[in-house]
Design a protein around this motif. Structure first.
Motif, short mmCIF file in Angstrom:
data_model
loop_
_atom_site.label_atom_id
_atom_site.label_comp_id
_atom_site.label_asym_id
_atom_site.label_seq_id
_atom_site.Cartn_x
_atom_site.Cartn_y
_atom_site.Cartn_z
N GLU A 21 0.88 -1.16 0.00
CA GLU A 21 0.00 0.00 0.00
C GLU A 21 0.92 1.21 0.00
O GLU A 21 2.10 1.08 0.34
CB GLU A 21 -0.88 -0.01 1.25
CG GLU A 21 -1.87 -1.16 1.26
CD GLU A 21 -2.70 -1.17 2.54
OE1 GLU A 21 -2.71 -0.16 3.27
OE2 GLU A 21 -3.32 -2.19 2.79
N PRO A 22 0.40 2.35 -0.36
CA PRO A 22 1.30 3.51 -0.40
C PRO A 22 1.95 3.79 0.96
O PRO A 22 1.28 4.15 1.91
CB PRO A 22 0.39 4.66 -0.80
CG PRO A 22 -0.78 4.01 -1.48
CD PRO A 22 -0.94 2.67 -0.82
N VAL A 23 3.22 3.54 1.05
CA VAL A 23 4.02 3.89 2.22
C VAL A 23 5.07 4.84 1.71
O VAL A 23 5.84 4.51 0.82
CB VAL A 23 4.68 2.65 2.85
CG1 VAL A 23 5.65 3.06 3.95
CG2 VAL A 23 3.63 1.68 3.39
N LYS A 24 5.07 6.03 2.25
CA LYS A 24 6.01 7.05 1.77
C LYS A 24 7.35 6.87 2.46
O LYS A 24 7.46 6.97 3.67
CB LYS A 24 5.44 8.44 2.03
CG LYS A 24 6.29 9.53 1.43
CD LYS A 24 5.51 10.81 1.31
CE LYS A 24 6.33 11.94 0.78
NZ LYS A 24 6.70 11.84 -0.59
N ILE A 25 8.36 6.58 1.65
CA ILE A 25 9.73 6.48 2.16
C ILE A 25 10.28 7.90 2.22
O ILE A 25 10.26 8.62 1.21
CB ILE A 25 10.60 5.58 1.27
CG1 ILE A 25 10.00 4.18 1.13
CG2 ILE A 25 12.03 5.53 1.79
CD1 ILE A 25 9.94 3.37 2.37
N PRO A 26 10.76 8.32 3.37
CA PRO A 26 11.27 9.69 3.49
C PRO A 26 12.49 9.94 2.60
O PRO A 26 13.19 9.00 2.22
CB PRO A 26 11.68 9.78 4.98
CG PRO A 26 10.98 8.65 5.65
CD PRO A 26 10.81 7.58 4.62
N PRO A 27 12.76 11.20 2.29
CA PRO A 27 13.96 11.54 1.50
C PRO A 27 15.22 11.04 2.21
O PRO A 27 15.28 11.04 3.45
CB PRO A 27 13.94 13.06 1.43
CG PRO A 27 12.54 13.46 1.74
CD PRO A 27 11.97 12.39 2.63
N ARG A 28 16.17 10.63 1.44
CA ARG A 28 17.42 10.05 1.96
C ARG A 28 18.11 10.96 2.98
O ARG A 28 18.64 10.49 3.99
CB ARG A 28 18.36 9.75 0.81
CG ARG A 28 19.59 8.98 1.22
CD ARG A 28 20.13 8.19 0.06
NE ARG A 28 21.23 7.35 0.38
CZ ARG A 28 21.20 6.26 1.12
NH1 ARG A 28 20.10 5.89 1.70
NH2 ARG A 28 22.28 5.52 1.32
N ASP A 29 18.07 12.26 2.75
CA ASP A 29 18.79 13.18 3.64
C ASP A 29 18.11 13.37 5.00
O ASP A 29 18.63 14.07 5.87
CB ASP A 29 19.03 14.53 2.96
CG ASP A 29 17.76 15.28 2.62
OD1 ASP A 29 16.65 14.70 2.73
OD2 ASP A 29 17.86 16.45 2.22
N THR A 30 16.95 12.75 5.21
CA THR A 30 16.27 12.87 6.50
C THR A 30 16.58 11.70 7.44
O THR A 30 16.17 11.72 8.60
CB THR A 30 14.74 12.97 6.31
OG1 THR A 30 14.25 11.75 5.76
CG2 THR A 30 14.37 14.15 5.43
N PHE A 31 17.28 10.70 6.95
CA PHE A 31 17.62 9.54 7.78
C PHE A 31 18.78 9.87 8.70
O PHE A 31 19.73 10.53 8.30
CB PHE A 31 17.98 8.33 6.90
CG PHE A 31 16.78 7.63 6.33
CD1 PHE A 31 16.27 6.49 6.93
CD2 PHE A 31 16.17 8.11 5.19
CE1 PHE A 31 15.17 5.84 6.40
CE2 PHE A 31 15.06 7.46 4.64
CZ PHE A 31 14.56 6.32 5.26
#
Length: 158
Positions: A21-31
């Motif tokens: 289901e739509p799961v938004k993966i955060p932008p790489r620079d936020t990890f």
């Protein structure tokens, strides 16, 4: 037999993943990188430690509780993962998992684990003439698992 086993089991730990289901993966620079001694690192690592413990007991239901309801990996979903784990348990004993973790990064409720691994087991019904010792069921290098915090627990997203 080895190729068949790898095909059957490959999805259990494949590194390419997308949400069912739509799961938004955060932008790489936020990890943010987790320290190995942090509680959150240990909680995420425990998901995988628990998985092999449950597999050794033959507890497919328990294993599946480690997976997100939105699990999808290379086009395979939660039902496919259940079938694969059942296949492993039906066909192997003495399961062992070597799973070195290089890093875990977190952004909100999403974690990304960089790792490699080898899942081994002893065939219950070896082909005559083949070894009855442990064989490699699956292995991966430089893999990535996506993990999601769902209902307060870390679960495998893909």
């Amino acid at each position: 037999m080895k190729k068949l086993i790898l095909v059957l089991v490959g999805i259990a730990f494949a590194s390419v993943s997308f949400a069912g289901e739509p799961v938004k993966i955060p932008p790489r620079d936020t990890f943010k990188h987790l320290k190995r001694d942090s509680a959150e690192f240990k909680e995420i690592k425990a998901v995988f430690d628990n998985l092999i413990t449950l597999a050794k007991k033959g507890d497919v239901g328990g294993i599946m509780q480690s997976f997100s309801k939105n699990y999808i990996n290379s086009g395979r979903d939660l039902n496919d993962a259940r079938k694969q784990w059942q296949t492993i348990i039906n066909n192997f004993t003495n399961l062992e998992l070597a799973h070195p973790i290089f890093s875990i990064e977190v952004s909100g409720s999403i974690a990304r684990m960089r790792c490699e691994g080898t899942l081994m087991g002893r065939p219950k019904r070896p082909i005559p003439g083949e070894t009855d010792e442990s064989v490699i069921i699956d292995s991966w290098r430089l893999g990535a698992h996506n993990i999601i915090k769902e209902d307060g627990q870390w679960k495998i997203l893909g």
